[in-house]
Scaffold this motif. Sequence first.
Motif, mmCIF file in Angstrom:
data_model
loop_
_atom_site.group_PDB
_atom_site.id
_atom_site.type_symbol
_atom_site.label_atom_id
_atom_site.label_comp_id
_atom_site.label_asym_id
_atom_site.label_seq_id
_atom_site.Cartn_x
_atom_site.Cartn_y
_atom_site.Cartn_z
ATOM 1 N N GLN A 194 2.536 0.206 -4.249
ATOM 2 C CA GLN A 194 2.716 -0.857 -5.280
ATOM 3 C C GLN A 194 3.361 -2.117 -4.389
ATOM 4 O O GLN A 194 2.770 -3.281 -4.715
ATOM 5 N N VAL A 195 3.458 -2.120 -3.853
ATOM 6 C CA VAL A 195 4.994 -3.089 -3.572
ATOM 7 C C VAL A 195 3.787 -3.775 -2.131
ATOM 8 O O VAL A 195 3.562 -5.191 -1.900
ATOM 9 N N LYS A 224 1.106 -3.722 -1.930
ATOM 10 C CA LYS A 224 -0.528 -4.185 -2.465
ATOM 11 C C LYS A 224 -0.214 -6.126 -3.200
ATOM 12 O O LYS A 224 -0.833 -6.437 -2.912
ATOM 13 N N GLN A 225 1.008 -5.979 -3.643
ATOM 14 C CA GLN A 225 1.351 -6.697 -4.050
ATOM 15 C C GLN A 225 1.692 -8.040 -2.910
ATOM 16 O O GLN A 225 1.412 -9.441 -3.317
ATOM 17 N N TRP A 275 5.454 -3.953 -11.194
ATOM 18 C CA TRP A 275 4.858 -4.145 -9.941
ATOM 19 C C TRP A 275 3.158 -3.875 -10.078
ATOM 20 O O TRP A 275 2.981 -3.592 -11.788
ATOM 21 N N THR A 276 2.516 -4.231 -9.200
ATOM 22 C CA THR A 276 1.149 -4.548 -8.959
ATOM 23 C C THR A 276 0.963 -2.784 -9.311
ATOM 24 O O THR A 276 1.248 -1.554 -8.359
#
Length: 266
Positions: A48-49, A51-52, A256-257
């Motif tokens: 997630q991180v 990607k974000q 997170w995304t």
Amino acid sequence: MPPRQDSVRLPMMQPIRRPSIIDQAELELRNAIFVGDLRPGDTIPEVQVSKQMGISRSSLREACQRLVRDGLLTQIPGRGLFVTTMDAGTLSDFIDYRLGIEMQAATNVAEHVAALRADGDEEQIPALLFPLRECVERTRRALAAGEVIEAGNADLDLHQRLAEISRNRFLVTAMNTIVILTRMGTFSDPRGYGVRADLTDTHEQLVAALEAGDASTARKLLRESLRALAARLRGDVEEQDLVRDPDLLESDGPEWTTLEGESPAL
């Protein structure tokens, strides 16, 4: 006529480079920890991180390893990366380390002030110490307005500026991490984030000692202040006269995304 030189011999130099993606990712994570978007115990889910942030997972891993090296993140095999939570032993070791750095910085500044006065350059002293006085006034205004986090920011800035005017780049580099570790310690307080109500008094005494070129008193004040901080965060003493922000008591963790079709994973 001197002989013509077809080539110029230059010393070995490293090529100048722009900040890398890894440098920027490290800075983003450091800032998130400092402002409290990432709190002690929060997880850093790699998928997630990355990607974000819009970076590769390998770049994020390298940025995170720098923070692991500095003690800001903790890696638990099989579980992943977490923002470091300081236990009592870690906190005591950290305060000892911070004392060594800050007392040396205070010694450098006080000795520089004394040298300026001895050389008849006393008019340079106010300009040298102005950044510290500016932080004292920021703290005063923040406490008057009930802005607890800003008061804490001004406090940490004062200690960072002390290292900067010590004119020792190694002390400055150490303080860059120390201020974040200190913030992590204060966010770990189960009673909520707080600052001392008499913070400006403590700051003014420190600046006065530096202005007098009194390194011994400056070191004594730092020692008392930092040991009191450690005792408070360890819960070794009764509640001191503190100003707390109830909104900073707990953290639900960062948002997170989430990737479509994937469950959050470390």
